[in-house]
Write an enzyme that holds these catalytic residues in place. Structure first.
Site, PDB file in Angstrom:
ATOM      1  N   ARG A  80       0.836  -1.217   0.000  1.00 23.50           N
ATOM      2  CA  ARG A  80       0.000   0.000   0.000  1.00 23.50           C
ATOM      3  C   ARG A  80       0.862   1.255   0.000  1.00 23.50           C
ATOM      4  O   ARG A  80       0.586   2.230  -0.709  1.00 23.50           O
ATOM      5  CB  ARG A  80      -0.940   0.001   1.213  1.00 23.50           C
ATOM      6  CG  ARG A  80      -2.056  -1.015   1.103  1.00 23.50           C
ATOM      7  CD  ARG A  80      -2.827  -1.133   2.402  1.00 23.50           C
ATOM      8  NE  ARG A  80      -3.536   0.103   2.761  1.00 23.50           N
ATOM      9  CZ  ARG A  80      -4.045   0.327   3.974  1.00 23.50           C
ATOM     10  NH1 ARG A  80      -3.902  -0.584   4.931  1.00 23.50           N
ATOM     11  NH2 ARG A  80      -4.681   1.448   4.237  1.00 23.50           N
ATOM     12  N   ASN A 111      -8.706   8.281   6.485  1.00 22.21           N
ATOM     13  CA  ASN A 111      -7.666   7.795   5.585  1.00 22.21           C
ATOM     14  C   ASN A 111      -6.293   7.879   6.240  1.00 22.21           C
ATOM     15  O   ASN A 111      -5.996   8.800   6.992  1.00 22.21           O
ATOM     16  CB  ASN A 111      -7.665   8.599   4.283  1.00 22.21           C
ATOM     17  CG  ASN A 111      -9.002   8.503   3.564  1.00 22.21           C
ATOM     18  OD1 ASN A 111      -9.774   7.587   3.838  1.00 22.21           O
ATOM     19  ND2 ASN A 111      -9.287   9.445   2.681  1.00 22.21           N
ATOM     20  N   VAL A 112      -5.444   6.929   5.917  1.00 24.57           N
ATOM     21  CA  VAL A 112      -4.096   6.880   6.496  1.00 24.57           C
ATOM     22  C   VAL A 112      -3.036   7.218   5.439  1.00 24.57           C
ATOM     23  O   VAL A 112      -1.845   7.160   5.714  1.00 24.57           O
ATOM     24  CB  VAL A 112      -3.814   5.475   7.103  1.00 24.57           C
ATOM     25  CG1 VAL A 112      -4.803   5.183   8.225  1.00 24.57           C
ATOM     26  CG2 VAL A 112      -3.873   4.385   6.035  1.00 24.57           C
ATOM     27  N   ASP A 113      -3.508   7.629   4.222  1.00 24.13           N
ATOM     28  CA  ASP A 113      -2.562   7.844   3.111  1.00 24.13           C
ATOM     29  C   ASP A 113      -1.837   9.189   3.183  1.00 24.13           C
ATOM     30  O   ASP A 113      -0.893   9.431   2.429  1.00 24.13           O
ATOM     31  CB  ASP A 113      -3.295   7.696   1.759  1.00 24.13           C
ATOM     32  CG  ASP A 113      -4.496   8.642   1.629  1.00 24.13           C
ATOM     33  OD1 ASP A 113      -5.497   8.243   1.001  1.00 24.13           O
ATOM     34  OD2 ASP A 113      -4.439   9.778   2.174  1.00 24.13           O
ATOM     35  N   HIS A 128      -7.485   7.615  12.090  1.00 22.55           N
ATOM     36  CA  HIS A 128      -6.911   6.254  12.076  1.00 22.55           C
ATOM     37  C   HIS A 128      -5.406   6.265  11.912  1.00 22.55           C
ATOM     38  O   HIS A 128      -4.809   5.228  11.596  1.00 22.55           O
ATOM     39  CB  HIS A 128      -7.568   5.425  10.957  1.00 22.55           C
ATOM     40  CG  HIS A 128      -9.045   5.257  11.148  1.00 22.55           C
ATOM     41  ND1 HIS A 128      -9.902   5.008  10.115  1.00 22.55           N
ATOM     42  CD2 HIS A 128      -9.820   5.332  12.268  1.00 22.55           C
ATOM     43  CE1 HIS A 128     -11.150   4.915  10.581  1.00 22.55           C
ATOM     44  NE2 HIS A 128     -11.114   5.114  11.887  1.00 22.55           N
ATOM     45  N   SER A 202     -17.971   4.632   3.127  1.00 21.79           N
ATOM     46  CA  SER A 202     -19.094   3.676   3.113  1.00 21.79           C
ATOM     47  C   SER A 202     -19.884   3.732   4.418  1.00 21.79           C
ATOM     48  O   SER A 202     -20.874   3.040   4.575  1.00 21.79           O
ATOM     49  CB  SER A 202     -18.556   2.257   2.877  1.00 21.79           C
ATOM     50  OG  SER A 202     -17.617   1.940   3.893  1.00 21.79           O
ATOM     51  N   GLU A 228     -21.990   5.799  -4.048  1.00 26.30           N
ATOM     52  CA  GLU A 228     -23.110   4.844  -3.876  1.00 26.30           C
ATOM     53  C   GLU A 228     -23.888   5.208  -2.614  1.00 26.30           C
ATOM     54  O   GLU A 228     -23.418   6.000  -1.796  1.00 26.30           O
ATOM     55  CB  GLU A 228     -22.558   3.417  -3.743  1.00 26.30           C
ATOM     56  CG  GLU A 228     -21.674   3.252  -2.506  1.00 26.30           C
ATOM     57  CD  GLU A 228     -20.943   1.917  -2.441  1.00 26.30           C
ATOM     58  OE1 GLU A 228     -21.112   1.081  -3.336  1.00 26.30           O
ATOM     59  OE2 GLU A 228     -20.166   1.749  -1.476  1.00 26.30           O
TER      60      GLU A 228
END
Ligand code: BV8
Length: 255
Positions: A80, A111-113, A128, A202, A228
């Site tokens: 990742r 998000n951890v990016d 997170h 989500s 969605e």
């Protein structure tokens, strides 16, 4: 005459409603999930590309998985990290970063990016943690806080703690682990707002998924931007179906 209309040119009327609310808001809180980074090429958790070697994130992002097989879990994080290192913030990150510089705007991400960090977002709560930070698996007293390690690839398969020589782990919050109290407090404080906007999630991971409901209970106008329908869609005042990287710039245009 070509009657087919370029759908992207049709502005969803809800976008105008939301823009008016954001324009009038003194306090704006934005909660983001993996969908905000999807356009940058970062795999989402539960989308088609969310699997890795047929493993589900919920099976790998746990202390039990790390205890059982630290090498396998580190292989997943190293994969990742390598993917994320090749990605850049997209238009959704850029709009959110610009808004974050307004007084009263707070950004809470799952998000951890760290793409929000690279986009220059201020007032950011990383619920997170970060995939670019490591911590001591033994929680040794000599190394109480996470350290940053952006090396790609990581030199050795399973990094060690520089202090005690034991295992290092990704400094992220795994399933079944508590979030850092300071981050939870900051996120709850951010639900006291005029507009709460949830983007690209989500809405199934708690406590993050509960924040929109807290905000609604505290009187915020709530909105969702997502590809969605989610469990939050029926609870918010406005649910906009669309890509964050397209809808957020449309909103920014209207402000
Ligand atoms: C806790 C870091 C309590 C790791 C992550 C049993 C035992 C223990 C706990 C639980 C349990 N059952 C339930 C729980 C609670 C659990 C939980 O919620 N589980 C879920 C699965 C039911 N929560 C926890 O365990 C939390 N801790 O409760 O602790 C406690 C207290 C005291 C003592 C001990 C324990 C910790 C949760 C944190 C888990 N860590 N990440 C890592 O990243 O490696 S969560 C992980 O999921 C990511 O952070 C991710 O961000 C997050 C949520 O996923 P999403 O961001 O929403 O991503 P997803 O792919 O699901 O959805 C993307 C959406 O975007 C989709 O809807 C898609 O349609 C949309 N989209 C795609 N492209 C676009 C788009 N939208 C717009 N534009 C686009 N272009």
């Amino acid at each position: 005459m070509d009657r087919s209309t370029d759908r992207s040119s049709i502005i969803d009327p809800s976008i105008g409603v939301l823009a008016a609310r954001i324009r009038a808001a003194e306090r704006l809180t934005i909660l983001t999930g993996a969908g905000v980074s999807a356009a940058s090429g970062v795999p989402t958790f539960r989308g088609a590309d969310g699997l890795w070697r047929q493993h589900r994130p919920e099976d790998l992002a746990t202390p039990e998985a790390f205890e059982r097989d630290p090498r396998l879990v580190w292989e997943w994080y190293a994969w990742r990290r390598e993917k994320i290192a090749a990605c850049r913030p997209n238009a959704a990150h850029d709009v959110i970063a610009a808004w974050s510089r307004r007084p009263g705007c707070r950004v809470v991400t799952q998000n951890v990016d760290d793409l929000h960090v690279r986009a220059g977002t201020s007032a950011l709560v990383r619920l997170h943690g970060s995939i670019w930070e490591l911590s001591c698996w033994n929680r040794c007293a000599a190394q109480p806080t996470p350290w940053r390690d952006e090396r790609v690839p990581l030199p050795d398969g399973v990094p060690g703690c520089p202090q005690c020589g034991g295992l290092a782990r990704p400094a992220v919050v795994w399933f079944g682990e508590p979030l850092r109290a300071a981050d939870v407090d900051a996120a709850l404080e951010a639900t006291a707002c005029d507009v709460f906007l949830t983007v690209g999630t989500s809405a199934v991971v708690y406590p993050a998924a509960g924040l929109v409901h807290d905000a609604r209970r505290r009187g915020a106008f709530t909105a969702e931007i997502n590809l969605e329908t989610t469990p939050a869609s029926s609870a918010v005042d406005v649910a906009i179906h669309g890509g964050a990287e397209a809808v957020l710039p449309q909103l920014a245009e209207l402000l």
